[in-house]
Design a protein around this motif. Structure first.
Motif, PDB file in Angstrom:
ATOM      1  N   TRP A  87       9.322 -25.504  10.972  1.00 43.85           N
ATOM      2  CA  TRP A  87       8.731 -24.177  10.880  1.00 43.85           C
ATOM      3  C   TRP A  87       9.804 -23.137  10.688  1.00 43.85           C
ATOM      4  O   TRP A  87      10.866 -23.181  11.304  1.00 43.85           O
ATOM      5  N   ARG A  88       9.521 -22.135   9.853  1.00 40.22           N
ATOM      6  CA  ARG A  88      10.437 -21.009   9.675  1.00 40.22           C
ATOM      7  C   ARG A  88      10.119 -19.964  10.724  1.00 40.22           C
ATOM      8  O   ARG A  88       9.328 -19.073  10.499  1.00 40.22           O
ATOM      9  N   LEU A  89      10.756 -20.107  11.884  1.00 43.73           N
ATOM     10  CA  LEU A  89      10.399 -19.230  12.995  1.00 43.73           C
ATOM     11  C   LEU A  89      11.067 -17.875  12.848  1.00 43.73           C
ATOM     12  O   LEU A  89      12.131 -17.734  12.259  1.00 43.73           O
ATOM     13  N   THR A  90      10.426 -16.866  13.392  1.00 44.35           N
ATOM     14  CA  THR A  90      10.998 -15.532  13.421  1.00 44.35           C
ATOM     15  C   THR A  90      10.750 -14.921  14.789  1.00 44.35           C
ATOM     16  O   THR A  90       9.776 -15.250  15.452  1.00 44.35           O
ATOM     17  N   ASP A  91      11.649 -14.072  15.213  1.00 41.68           N
ATOM     18  CA  ASP A  91      11.449 -13.359  16.476  1.00 41.68           C
ATOM     19  C   ASP A  91      11.001 -11.933  16.249  1.00 41.68           C
ATOM     20  O   ASP A  91      10.794 -11.186  17.201  1.00 41.68           O
ATOM     21  N   LYS A  92      10.858 -11.565  14.976  1.00 36.89           N
ATOM     22  CA  LYS A  92      10.465 -10.201  14.652  1.00 36.89           C
ATOM     23  C   LYS A  92       9.043  -9.949  15.151  1.00 36.89           C
ATOM     24  O   LYS A  92       8.121 -10.702  14.830  1.00 36.89           O
ATOM     25  N   ALA A  93       8.877  -8.885  15.945  1.00 36.14           N
ATOM     26  CA  ALA A  93       7.529  -8.582  16.445  1.00 36.14           C
ATOM     27  C   ALA A  93       6.657  -8.060  15.314  1.00 36.14           C
ATOM     28  O   ALA A  93       7.150  -7.511  14.333  1.00 36.14           O
ATOM     29  N   MET A 130       7.167 -20.221  21.046  1.00 35.98           N
ATOM     30  CA  MET A 130       5.923 -20.616  20.412  1.00 35.98           C
ATOM     31  C   MET A 130       5.422 -21.956  20.930  1.00 35.98           C
ATOM     32  O   MET A 130       4.222 -22.173  21.033  1.00 35.98           O
ATOM     33  N   ARG A 144       2.107 -15.063  14.956  1.00 39.56           N
ATOM     34  CA  ARG A 144       3.109 -14.237  15.624  1.00 39.56           C
ATOM     35  C   ARG A 144       4.523 -14.734  15.331  1.00 39.56           C
ATOM     36  O   ARG A 144       5.440 -13.954  15.155  1.00 39.56           O
ATOM     37  N   TYR A 145       4.710 -16.054  15.280  1.00 37.55           N
ATOM     38  CA  TYR A 145       6.070 -16.588  15.296  1.00 37.55           C
ATOM     39  C   TYR A 145       6.556 -17.138  13.975  1.00 37.55           C
ATOM     40  O   TYR A 145       7.710 -17.507  13.844  1.00 37.55           O
ATOM     41  N   ILE A 146       5.692 -17.262  12.988  1.00 39.21           N
ATOM     42  CA  ILE A 146       6.141 -17.830  11.717  1.00 39.21           C
ATOM     43  C   ILE A 146       6.159 -16.735  10.671  1.00 39.21           C
ATOM     44  O   ILE A 146       5.291 -15.863  10.648  1.00 39.21           O
ATOM     45  N   ILE A 147       7.148 -16.809   9.800  1.00 34.93           N
ATOM     46  CA  ILE A 147       7.298 -15.775   8.778  1.00 34.93           C
ATOM     47  C   ILE A 147       6.129 -15.844   7.820  1.00 34.93           C
ATOM     48  O   ILE A 147       5.938 -16.820   7.102  1.00 34.93           O
TER      49      ILE A 147
END
Lengths: 168, 99
Positions: A118-124, B1, B48-51
């Motif tokens: 998964w391409r995770l992001t922490d950006k809200a 997540m 929320r957590y994936i682009i």
């Protein structure tokens, strides 16, 4: 693995969700099950707020707690003699079903922890996501929005037709 | 997540257990709602957590909530109809689709 957002709040909500869900599937009195379901749905709305989905949390409280749970309680009361605790509430498959469910849960959790593509992001998410949801519903998701309104109408008419007393 | 996904997996399994073991039809419908909520938590957590380029996950969750409400309305109408005809709504009371 980093701690979840919300830390202690998430822990409390998860505890409430799991305990009340277990009550929903295991209590003898079906009316108590409906009340536990209400608690569980409230806690799920709290999880939505932790995940920046405020509109969904409000919709959850309005639709699930306000409509679906009340409908369940009405159905329980209309079929009232079943609410007595004399009647056995589970069938003979309980042990098998328990093992199946434990296997399903464990294998899913193992899959979740092993997967890392998964391409995770922490950006809200942006704070104005309610406005964005409204914009999407009127543009990109116009067709599903209309289809779902027709579905609601069909469900309403279907429920009325089914529950009506037949003239005979 | 991962914590959210794990919570959803546990909730889904509990709902599955309820569907498999309940004799009361309303109990089965309640367990179904638990499974719907597990799927919804997954959608919102991914959103929320994936682009992504929008709020697709939340919109899907909204549509799931609406479909679940429609399902509950029709399901409970069927339950009332069955209760009127058989005087009971345990799943081993009725075994025919046509009479």
């Amino acid at each position: 693995m980093p701690a979840p957002d919300g830390g202690i709040v998430f822990a409390i909500l998860a505890f409430v969700i799991i305990v009340s869900a277990l009550m929903v599937v295991s209590l003898k009195n079906i009316f108590h099950c409906a009340l536990a379901l209400v608690l569980c749905l409230f806690a799920v709305a709290g999880v939505y707020i932790l995940l920046n989905a405020e509109f969904l949390a409000a919709a959850q409280v309005l639709i699930y707690v306000g409509a679906v749970a009340i409908l369940m309680i009405f159905a329980v009361m209309l079929t009232s003699k079943l609410a007595s605790r004399k009647i056995r509430q589970t069938n003979e498959n309980a042990l098998t079903a328990f093992f199946v469910c434990v296997i399903v849960a464990l294998s899913t959790i193992v899959l979740i922890t092993k997967t890392d593509v998964w391409r995770l992001t922490d950006k809200a998410l942006p704070a104005d996501n309610i406005a964005t949801i409204g914009k999407y519903l009127m543009t990109k998701f116009m067709l599903p929005f209309e289809v779902v309104s027709v579905l609601l109408l069909a469900a309403m008419i279907g429920a009325i037709v089914l529950a009506r007393k037949e003239k005979s | 997540m991962f914590y959210y996904l794990g919570l959803a997996a546990i909730l889904f399994s509990i709902g599955l257990f309820g569907v498999l073991t309940r004799r009361n039809t309303i109990g089965i419908l309640m367990s179904l709602e638990l499974m719907f909520n597990a799927a919804n938590i997954n959608f919102v957590a991914f959103n929320r957590y994936i682009i992504t380029d929008g709020l697709t996950g939340q919109l899907f969750a909204i549509f799931i909530v609406v479909v679940a409400a429609a399902e509950a309305a029709v399901g409970l109408a069927i339950v009332l109809l069955v209760y009127r005809n058989w005087r009971g709504i345990d799943t081993d009371h009725y075994s025919v689709m046509k009479w």
